[in-house]
Design an enzyme around this catalytic site. Structure first.
Site, short mmCIF file in Angstrom:
data_model
loop_
_atom_site.label_atom_id
_atom_site.label_comp_id
_atom_site.label_asym_id
_atom_site.label_seq_id
_atom_site.Cartn_x
_atom_site.Cartn_y
_atom_site.Cartn_z
N TRP A 195 0.72 -1.07 0.14
CA TRP A 195 0.07 -0.02 0.08
C TRP A 195 0.71 1.43 0.05
O TRP A 195 0.37 2.29 -0.22
CB TRP A 195 -0.87 0.13 1.25
CG TRP A 195 -0.24 -0.45 2.57
CD1 TRP A 195 -0.05 -1.70 2.90
CD2 TRP A 195 0.70 0.25 3.29
NE1 TRP A 195 0.70 -1.71 4.19
CE2 TRP A 195 1.28 -0.38 4.45
CE3 TRP A 195 1.27 1.74 3.36
CZ2 TRP A 195 2.09 -0.12 5.37
CZ3 TRP A 195 2.10 2.09 4.29
CH2 TRP A 195 2.51 1.11 5.22
N ASN A 196 2.13 1.24 0.33
CA ASN A 196 2.76 2.48 0.53
C ASN A 196 3.16 3.30 -0.46
O ASN A 196 3.26 4.53 -0.46
CB ASN A 196 4.12 2.44 1.39
CG ASN A 196 5.27 1.36 0.69
OD1 ASN A 196 4.65 0.53 0.14
ND2 ASN A 196 6.45 1.49 1.03
N LYS A 219 -2.37 -7.88 -7.86
CA LYS A 219 -3.02 -7.67 -6.63
C LYS A 219 -2.56 -7.00 -6.01
O LYS A 219 -1.59 -6.91 -5.24
CB LYS A 219 -3.18 -9.04 -5.78
CG LYS A 219 -4.06 -9.03 -4.77
CD LYS A 219 -3.86 -9.96 -3.46
CE LYS A 219 -2.98 -9.11 -2.46
NZ LYS A 219 -3.57 -7.84 -2.07
N PRO A 220 -3.07 -5.33 -6.18
CA PRO A 220 -2.58 -4.43 -5.40
C PRO A 220 -3.18 -4.76 -3.80
O PRO A 220 -4.24 -5.47 -3.74
CB PRO A 220 -3.24 -3.15 -6.06
CG PRO A 220 -4.42 -3.66 -6.72
CD PRO A 220 -4.32 -5.20 -6.99
N GLY A 270 6.83 -6.24 -0.69
CA GLY A 270 6.13 -6.11 0.65
C GLY A 270 6.92 -6.89 1.98
O GLY A 270 8.34 -6.47 1.75
N SER A 271 6.52 -7.03 2.71
CA SER A 271 7.42 -7.45 4.01
C SER A 271 8.13 -8.84 3.84
O SER A 271 7.91 -9.59 2.94
CB SER A 271 6.42 -7.64 5.39
OG SER A 271 5.60 -8.69 4.91
N GLU A 292 10.98 -7.82 -3.46
CA GLU A 292 11.67 -6.54 -2.79
C GLU A 292 10.81 -6.33 -1.36
O GLU A 292 9.56 -6.19 -1.28
CB GLU A 292 10.94 -5.20 -4.07
CG GLU A 292 11.27 -5.47 -5.37
CD GLU A 292 12.83 -5.05 -5.72
OE1 GLU A 292 13.53 -4.60 -4.66
OE2 GLU A 292 13.22 -5.31 -6.75
N LEU A 293 11.60 -6.49 -0.57
CA LEU A 293 11.21 -6.66 0.68
C LEU A 293 11.61 -5.44 1.80
O LEU A 293 12.01 -4.30 1.29
CB LEU A 293 11.73 -7.81 1.35
CG LEU A 293 11.58 -9.09 0.47
CD1 LEU A 293 12.04 -10.39 1.00
CD2 LEU A 293 9.98 -9.22 0.11
N CYS A 326 10.23 1.80 1.92
CA CYS A 326 11.27 0.81 2.16
C CYS A 326 12.58 1.16 2.15
O CYS A 326 13.48 0.75 3.13
CB CYS A 326 11.16 -0.29 1.02
SG CYS A 326 11.11 0.16 -0.51
N GLU A 424 12.34 -3.12 11.66
CA GLU A 424 11.96 -2.13 10.67
C GLU A 424 10.67 -1.55 11.39
O GLU A 424 9.74 -2.27 11.70
CB GLU A 424 11.57 -2.82 9.20
CG GLU A 424 11.08 -1.90 8.46
CD GLU A 424 10.76 -2.45 7.10
OE1 GLU A 424 9.74 -3.62 7.29
OE2 GLU A 424 10.70 -1.87 5.89
P1 NAD Z 1 2.90 -7.29 3.34
O1 NAD Z 1 4.12 -8.28 3.11
O2 NAD Z 1 1.94 -7.32 4.50
O3 NAD Z 1 1.73 -7.13 1.93
C1 NAD Z 1 2.30 -6.95 0.68
C2 NAD Z 1 1.22 -7.42 -0.34
O4 NAD Z 1 1.36 -8.91 -0.04
C3 NAD Z 1 -0.05 -7.05 0.12
O5 NAD Z 1 -0.75 -6.70 -1.28
C4 NAD Z 1 -0.82 -8.02 0.73
O6 NAD Z 1 -2.25 -8.29 0.42
C5 NAD Z 1 -0.04 -9.42 0.02
N1 NAD Z 1 -0.20 -10.46 0.86
C6 NAD Z 1 -0.21 -10.74 2.29
N2 NAD Z 1 -0.14 -11.89 2.62
C7 NAD Z 1 0.07 -12.67 1.55
C8 NAD Z 1 0.40 -14.12 1.47
N3 NAD Z 1 0.65 -14.95 2.46
N4 NAD Z 1 0.75 -14.32 0.14
C9 NAD Z 1 0.57 -13.68 -0.90
N5 NAD Z 1 0.56 -12.17 -0.73
C10 NAD Z 1 0.37 -11.84 0.43
O7 NAD Z 1 3.69 -5.70 3.20
P2 NAD Z 1 3.00 -4.38 3.54
O8 NAD Z 1 2.73 -4.29 5.07
O9 NAD Z 1 1.91 -3.99 2.71
O10 NAD Z 1 4.20 -3.45 2.87
C11 NAD Z 1 5.00 -2.99 4.16
C12 NAD Z 1 6.44 -3.73 3.67
O11 NAD Z 1 6.81 -3.82 2.28
C13 NAD Z 1 7.55 -3.17 4.48
O12 NAD Z 1 8.21 -4.03 5.31
C14 NAD Z 1 8.44 -2.56 3.31
O13 NAD Z 1 9.65 -2.19 3.75
C15 NAD Z 1 8.19 -3.39 2.28
N6 NAD Z 1 8.32 -2.70 1.13
C16 NAD Z 1 9.61 -3.07 0.04
C17 NAD Z 1 9.65 -2.32 -0.99
C18 NAD Z 1 10.94 -2.52 -1.91
O14 NAD Z 1 10.94 -2.17 -3.05
N7 NAD Z 1 12.03 -3.36 -1.21
C19 NAD Z 1 8.85 -1.24 -1.53
C20 NAD Z 1 7.85 -1.00 -0.68
C21 NAD Z 1 7.57 -1.81 0.77
#
Ligand code: NAD
Length: 555
Positions: A195-196, A219-220, A270-271, A292-293, A326, A424
């Site tokens: 979402w960020n 899937k956003p 994501g995370s 990308e985490l 991130c 983090e």
């Molecule tokens: P998240 O991992 O909770 O969610 C990311 C996406 O994954 C969402 O669309 C979510 O619905 C989906 N998701 C959740 N559970 C899932 C599963 N079991 N299987 C598949 N998809 C699933 O992360 P967040 O809280 O939305 O985002 C924040 C994190 O993302 C932070 O840790 C941040 O550092 C990281 N991030 C990294 C980058 C990068 O480029 N390295 C960029 C932006 C954010």
């Protein structure tokens, strides 16, 4: 009345001159004030029923869900939710449409990106409103997404044909083996985004996948789906066939694994925790994945740094998008000899920031995106303070501005095992550490499981490069926090260690969406005994040839 409320009441009505992270600091700023221009658009002006009806046509979904704005907590839109059957349907549609798109000449595919670039700049006001409403960020930080996406659109629009075109390679036997390396699209890419940065990490990251001839099922995050859907519509307006870009929505742990189950390649942002789950799903199916985490990024202010510029840069690096970035900085290492001068400026600039919810330029920082983020921030700060850390700026929530606002916060005296030291936070909180020895600070900066981004401040470019090369981070910015490396889209961007696998941008950012195919055409003589040679003579002939090829330094 609590301290927080008292401070909020005292500051909410104060007005200060406009500030930005590079402008001079207004004298006497004590704490961030609310920025609230009189006439600004509201959520209801922007997210009308007509807009929602138009955007949700892009979703394959039969259920119902909704999203909300962090600025007030109000519901923004009712949205379709996708079942596992809907996800399968989205992949079937994308799969049916992909071959015709892959057969479209690469230059025509790339031209869509260039038209998208122009449309995005023309219509940016629409998406800036949506990004602000869905993420709660300040407009300037929303504009960073427009900048990042147009940079990527231009780069791949101009360079895709060169990256993807057939390449001649040296053959097994010079002159006799003619080799061509081709790049085939993966097929249907499953893209899962957070979402960020809802424009940049959704459509922005999908652009090279389309240029390479793939279809995408995205899937956003549901909370920021309108931004991604708006960008999908714009890409279709720019000439992308609608069927090659499918969108599904719903709970991450439910819909996310379904996307992984059908995809020919998975692009995940994501995370780190979710990234590991996605990697397991991809591994079970033997499909490729880029991840990308998260990060716990360090900034190093060396003893020869320009402290004024470093302080202004630290504000940008730590508090853009309220630290929900991130690559933002959460650990700040400052050389002892400049620490007081740097901190005086950094604290003053931070206290002079303006917080706001308006759909207009002027605020220096917006809201956190959700309860969970706010809870983490409060937990990290409260625990650190309870264990002896000192708050140099911020350290309080600001419900007077919005339910999820938290002041930009600087902590001193942070040490293990405080959570804020190694975990983090993903919020507007930075810990300051002093150092005296450069070798030692490199070691401390590297002492984290993460390796995403870093920043080094020095007046000596060679020294900056030398320190940067010793940092275990996928990007390092010298005299900037994160934007210089991220915006340099010709070069790869991504994480080392627990911060990810694979890269966006540059050649890696597009070639990952392809399968390499080597076509070798053997001419005149087979790779086997011929012209009456027996096996032994052939083996001797080949051995002589191999020695000769090395002597000629053939590659
Ligand atoms: P998240 O991992 O909770 O969610 C990311 C996406 O994954 C969402 O669309 C979510 O619905 C989906 N998701 C959740 N559970 C899932 C599963 N079991 N299987 C598949 N998809 C699933 O992360 P967040 O809280 O939305 O985002 C924040 C994190 O993302 C932070 O840790 C941040 O550092 C990281 N991030 C990294 C980058 C990068 O480029 N390295 C960029 C932006 C954010």
């Amino acid at each position: 009345m609590t301290d927080t409320q008292a401070r909020a009441n005292a500051t909410a009505s104060t007005s200060t001159p406009a500030t930005s992270s590079s402008a001079p600091v207004p004298p006497g700023a004590t704490n961030p004030v609310a920025f609230a221009p009189a006439a600004a658009r509201t959520a209801a002006d922007v997210v009308t029923p007509e807009v929602v009806a138009q955007l949700v046509r892009g979703v394959v979904g039969s259920g119902r869900t909704a999203n909300h704005t962090p600025f007030t907590g109000e519901r923004l839109a009712e949205l379709p939710e996708s079942t596992p059957e809907d996800v399968a349907e989205a992949f079937a549609r994308a799969r049916a449409a992909q071959p015709a798109w892959a057969a479209t000449p690469v230059r025509r595919r790339a031209a869509v990106l260039l038209r998208f670039h122009d449309l995005l700049l023309e219509r940016q006001a629409e998406v800036l409103d949506l990004i602000q409403l869905e993420t709660g960020k300040a407009r300037l930080h929303a504009h960073e997404e427009v900048q990042a996406v147009t940079l990527a659109a231009r780069h791949y629009g101009v360079r895709a044909a060169a990256y993807l075109g057939p390449k001649r390679r040296g053959g097994a036997v010079p002159a006799l083996t003619k080799v061509t390396e081709l790049r085939q699209p993966r097929g249907v890419v499953g893209q899962i985004s957070p979402w960020n940065y809802p424009l940049e990490l959704s459509v922005g990251d999908a652009l090279p996948a389309f240029a390479a001839g793939n279809a995408v099922v995205m899937k956003p995050d549901t909370e920021t789906a309108l931004t991604a859907l708006w960008a999908r519509d714009l890409l279709v307006e720019a000439g992308l066939p609608a069927e090659v870009f499918q969108v599904v929505l719903g709970d991450g742990p439910v819909v996310g694994p379904e996307v992984v189950r059908h995809a020919d390649y998975v692009s995940f942002t994501g995370s780190t925790r979710t990234g590991r789950e996605v990697a397991k799903g991809a591994a079970a199916r033997l499909v490729g994945v880029s991840l990308e985490l998260g990060g716990k990024n360090a900034m190093l202010v060396l003893r020869d740094a320009d402290v004024e510029k470093a302080a202004a840069g630290a504000v940008r690096a730590c508090f853009s998008s309220a630290g929900q970035l991130c690559i933002s900085i959460e650990r700040l290492y400052v050389h002892e000899s400049v620490a007081d001068a740097f901190l005086e400026r950094f604290v003053a600039r931070t206290k002079a920031m303006r917080l706001g919810t308006a759909l207009a330029y002027g605020a220096d920082m917006g809201s956190l995106v959700g309860e969970r983020q706010l809870e983490t921030v409060v937990r990290h700060v409260e625990e650190a303070v309870a264990k002896g850390a000192e708050v140099l700026a911020g350290g309080v929530a600001r419900p007077d501005v919005g339910p999820l606002f938290y002041e930009p916060t600087i902590l001193d005296g942070v040490r293990e095992p405080m959570a804020v030291c190694g975990e983090e936070t993903f919020g507007p909180v930075v810990s300051v550490y002093r150092f005296t020895d450069e070798d030692e600070v490199v070691e401390r900066a590297n002492a984290t499981p993460y390796g995403l981004n870093a920043s080094v401040w020095t007046k000596d470019g060679r020294r900056g490069l030398a320190v940067a090369s010793r940092l275990r981070a996928g990007t390092v910015n010298i005299n900037e926090g994160y934007g210089a490396a991220y915006g340099s889209v010709q070069a790869p961007m991504g994480g080392m260690k627990d911060s990810g696998l694979g890269r966006r941008h540059g050649s890696e950012g597009i070639l990952k969406y392809t399968e390499a195919q080597t076509v070798a055409h053997q001419r005149l003589m087979p790779l086997a005994p011929s012209f009456g040679m027996d096996d032994e003579k052939y083996a001797a002939f080949m051995s002589r040839s191999l020695r000769l090829m090395k002597a000629l330094r053939l590659r």
